[in-house]
Design a protein around this motif. Structure first.
Motif, PDB file in Angstrom:
ATOM      1  N   UNK A 171      25.317  18.309  33.618  1.00 13.94           N
ATOM      2  CA  UNK A 171      26.307  18.995  34.443  1.00 13.94           C
ATOM      3  C   UNK A 171      25.575  19.773  35.525  1.00 13.94           C
ATOM      4  N   UNK A 172      26.275  19.913  36.650  1.00 10.37           N
ATOM      5  CA  UNK A 172      25.709  20.622  37.791  1.00 10.37           C
ATOM      6  C   UNK A 172      26.779  21.497  38.420  1.00 10.37           C
ATOM      7  N   UNK A 173      26.317  22.506  39.149  1.00  9.33           N
ATOM      8  CA  UNK A 173      27.177  23.240  40.067  1.00  9.33           C
ATOM      9  C   UNK A 173      26.843  22.733  41.470  1.00  9.33           C
ATOM     10  N   UNK A 174      27.862  22.292  42.187  1.00  6.01           N
ATOM     11  CA  UNK A 174      27.690  21.574  43.449  1.00  6.01           C
ATOM     12  C   UNK A 174      28.204  22.412  44.618  1.00  6.01           C
ATOM     13  N   UNK A 175      27.543  22.282  45.738  1.00  2.87           N
ATOM     14  CA  UNK A 175      27.809  23.039  46.960  1.00  2.87           C
ATOM     15  C   UNK A 175      27.461  24.517  46.767  1.00  2.87           C
ATOM     16  N   UNK A 179      38.165  15.181  28.519  1.00  5.58           N
ATOM     17  CA  UNK A 179      37.518  16.085  27.568  1.00  5.58           C
ATOM     18  C   UNK A 179      36.702  17.157  28.274  1.00  5.58           C
ATOM     19  N   UNK A 180      35.970  16.757  29.320  1.00  7.47           N
ATOM     20  CA  UNK A 180      35.191  17.752  30.064  1.00  7.47           C
ATOM     21  C   UNK A 180      36.109  18.737  30.789  1.00  7.47           C
ATOM     22  N   UNK A 181      37.283  18.257  31.185  1.00  9.81           N
ATOM     23  CA  UNK A 181      38.283  19.117  31.817  1.00  9.81           C
ATOM     24  C   UNK A 181      37.774  19.741  33.114  1.00  9.81           C
ATOM     25  N   UNK A 182      36.920  19.007  33.824  1.00  8.89           N
ATOM     26  CA  UNK A 182      36.458  19.423  35.148  1.00  8.89           C
ATOM     27  C   UNK A 182      37.278  18.690  36.202  1.00  8.89           C
ATOM     28  N   UNK A 183      37.146  19.113  37.448  1.00  4.79           N
ATOM     29  CA  UNK A 183      37.930  18.426  38.479  1.00  4.79           C
ATOM     30  C   UNK A 183      37.528  16.966  38.583  1.00  4.79           C
ATOM     31  N   UNK A 184      36.215  16.640  38.387  1.00  2.00           N
ATOM     32  CA  UNK A 184      35.770  15.245  38.343  1.00  2.00           C
ATOM     33  C   UNK A 184      34.564  15.076  37.434  1.00  2.00           C
ATOM     34  N   UNK A 185      34.435  13.848  36.936  1.00  2.00           N
ATOM     35  CA  UNK A 185      33.276  13.407  36.151  1.00  2.00           C
ATOM     36  C   UNK A 185      32.878  12.039  36.696  1.00  2.00           C
ATOM     37  N   UNK A 186      31.563  11.773  36.809  1.00  2.00           N
ATOM     38  CA  UNK A 186      31.125  10.486  37.354  1.00  2.00           C
ATOM     39  C   UNK A 186      30.374   9.671  36.311  1.00  2.00           C
ATOM     40  N   UNK A 220      32.377  16.201  46.246  1.00  2.00           N
ATOM     41  CA  UNK A 220      31.364  16.867  45.428  1.00  2.00           C
ATOM     42  C   UNK A 220      30.825  15.971  44.314  1.00  2.00           C
ATOM     43  N   UNK A 221      31.602  14.997  43.766  1.00  2.00           N
ATOM     44  CA  UNK A 221      30.990  14.083  42.799  1.00  2.00           C
ATOM     45  C   UNK A 221      29.872  13.233  43.387  1.00  2.00           C
ATOM     46  N   UNK A 222      30.006  12.841  44.645  1.00  3.77           N
ATOM     47  CA  UNK A 222      28.933  12.075  45.271  1.00  3.77           C
ATOM     48  C   UNK A 222      27.724  12.946  45.589  1.00  3.77           C
TER      49      UNK A 222
END
Length: 294
Positions: free
Chosen positions: A8-12, A42-49, A77-79
């Protein structure tokens, strides 16, 4: 039991616990569509890649993006975050991801020591400007007064450059601060406006000196508010260029402040032979590593 590593990352952002969260599965071979969707939920994030081998070996990877409820053709942000994770695969500082919206190119920026400091995504399609929408209906979705929407430059307008269309609206400082998504009003809007195709995401922005402040609401996709939305920032930047006579411009967008997750999105737009093209980039910070057990 099958094991699938993830990060997992924090992006921007340049600091942990800021920016927009993202989960990346660097090797998703063996996962079914249903399992990918279940993991994203399950992760409940805005996106998962989910990263898969490319269909064309000239490209870096096939990257599938899921939000909490559905697969997405493209997202910002996923890209940016997935490119950070896969940066060791770059060729001459460039990654190429196959996605439903088209081939997505991501430039990798490094410091003098070779560490990745930014990744910058080029939207896969030129700007498309869609229908204008009634300010009163859109204001109700954001729990603001109709007077809080500024219409001197443009009324609320649908726009996209490869991702899901976003409604772009300029608002007052007060409206941006007090805005909140009204789920019932969102549902009424998609029922009243067939042009939305059952989807509705609002990207509210205001001017803040040389940069913009923004917020994004997409409750019908499971994201009441998003900390950083690259696939809204690029059409906004392109759309603002379309309203001017300039050939190109660059805009920094600050988003996520009201959520306690400030994000900085650095965008550009330029006129090309096939229309207005935009990019969005920023930094990433790794947070977690683990395995999904299936």
């Amino acid at each position: 039991m099958r094991r699938f590593p993830f990060v997992t990352l924090d992006v921007f952002t340049d600091r942990r616990f800021g920016g927009n969260q993202l989960a990346v599965f660097p090797d998703a071979r063996g996962l079914s569509d249903a399992e990918m969707q279940a993991l994203a939920s399950e992760f409940n994030l805005s996106e998962t890649t989910f990263v898969l081998p490319p269909e064309d070996p000239a490209n870096t990877a096939r990257v599938r993006i899921f939000n909490r409820t559905a697969e997405m053709p493209f997202a910002g942000h996923p890209n940016v975050g997935t490119a950070y994770v896969l940066a060791d695969r770059d060729r001459d500082g460039l990654l190429r991801f196959e996605q439903p919206a088209g081939l997505v190119e991501i430039a990798v920026g490094r410091d003098a020591a070779g560490a990745v400091i930014t990744t910058t995504v080029a939207a896969p399609q030129p700007l498309t400007i869609g229908e204008t929408l009634p300010p009163d209906l859109i204001a109700a979705c954001a729990c603001i007064s109709e007077a809080g929407i500024l219409t001197a430059r443009h009324v609320p307008t649908l726009a996209s450059d490869g991702g899901n269309p976003r409604v772009l609206l300029e608002v007052t400082s007060e409206a941006l601060a007090m805005a909140a998504p009204d789920h019932a009003a969102f549902r009424r809007a998609v029922e009243a406006l067939p042009a939305l195709g059952g989807r509705l995401s609002l990207y509210l922005y205001r001017r803040d000196g040389e940069r913009l402040r923004a917020r994004m609401f997409s409750p019908l996709a499971g994201t009441p508010e998003d900390a950083a939305t690259g696939s809204a920032a690029t059409p906004l930047t392109g759309f603002l260029l379309s309203l001017s006579s300039a050939e190109r411009h660059a805009i920094d967008i600050l988003q996520g402040v009201e959520m306690g997750r400030p994000s900085l999105l650095r965008t550009t737009a330029r006129r090309t032979a096939d229309g207005i093209r935009a990019t969005v980039g920023g930094g990433c910070v790794p947070v977690l590593r683990g395995e999904a057990l299936l």
